[in-house]
Design a protein around this motif. Structure first.
Motif, short mmCIF file in Angstrom:
data_model
loop_
_atom_site.label_atom_id
_atom_site.label_comp_id
_atom_site.label_asym_id
_atom_site.label_seq_id
_atom_site.Cartn_x
_atom_site.Cartn_y
_atom_site.Cartn_z
N ARG A 1 0.84 -1.21 0.00
CA ARG A 1 0.00 0.00 0.00
C ARG A 1 0.87 1.26 0.00
O ARG A 1 0.65 2.20 -0.76
CB ARG A 1 -0.91 -0.03 1.23
N ARG A 2 1.90 1.28 0.85
CA ARG A 2 2.78 2.45 0.94
C ARG A 2 3.60 2.63 -0.33
O ARG A 2 3.79 3.74 -0.81
CB ARG A 2 3.70 2.32 2.16
N GLN B 1 1.41 4.03 -3.01
CA GLN B 1 1.18 5.45 -2.73
C GLN B 1 2.39 6.29 -3.15
O GLN B 1 2.24 7.32 -3.80
CB GLN B 1 0.89 5.63 -1.24
N ILE C 1 8.34 -0.67 6.74
CA ILE C 1 6.98 -0.37 7.18
C ILE C 1 6.60 -1.33 8.29
O ILE C 1 6.50 -2.54 8.07
CB ILE C 1 5.98 -0.52 6.01
#
Length: 159
Positions: free
Chosen positions: A26-27, A30, A123
């Motif tokens: 997800r990061r 993004q 993360i």
């Protein structure tokens, strides 16, 4: 816009079929959108079905052509390090879910940190917060932030 992404650089993510692996994906997605780069997903687990579902879910069912997936990788850390030559950053989930200490990195992450030619972003699962002993609180239990942190927040918000 797609053609420009192909020339804007690369973000590489090490994906694992876990909650922290999905957070890293997800990061990385993004960052790739923000920096207008390609995204390379290196499969670090053995669950190809889960990888496919998570990638489709991240991109609302349609995987853009600026996303590439490397699956069946024998040595994921070596693949990430090799990718670092052209990558702007490597994003990985903290692969030590067996400890409460969020700052501990596993062997693959440590290898990437030591050998990568670009920054490595780890993360953790959940929010990052300093240990309670390092926080300063007032009599009501409200956290007191250092002056420069609150000043920076004001500068960012324009107030």
């Amino acid at each position: 816009m797609t053609a420009r992404r192909r020339h804007g650089g690369l973000i590489t993510v090490g994906y694992e079929p876990s909650a922290v692996g999905r957070a890293a994906l997800r990061r990385a997605a993004q960052l790739s959108r923000q920096l207008d780069t390609r995204l390379r997903i290196v499969d670090m687990g053995s669950d190809a079905d889960r990888l496919g579902r998570d990638v489709r879910a991240e991109f609302s069912g349609h995987v853009p052509d600026w996303v590439e997936v490397e699956s069946g990788v024998v040595d994921p850390a070596a693949a990430l390090v090799a990718s670092s030559v052209e990558a702007r950053a490597i994003v990985m989930g903290r692969d030590r879910e067996d400890t409460d200490e969020w700052f501990r990195a596993g062997p693959r992450a440590l290898r990437c940190i030591a050998e990568a030619a670009c920054p490595v972003l780890l993360i953790p699962l959940g929010p990052i917060a300093p240990p309670i002993a390092q926080r300063t609180v007032d009599s009501r239990g409200k956290e007191i932030r250092p002056w420069n942190a609150s000043r920076q927040e004001h500068a960012l918000s324009g107030t």
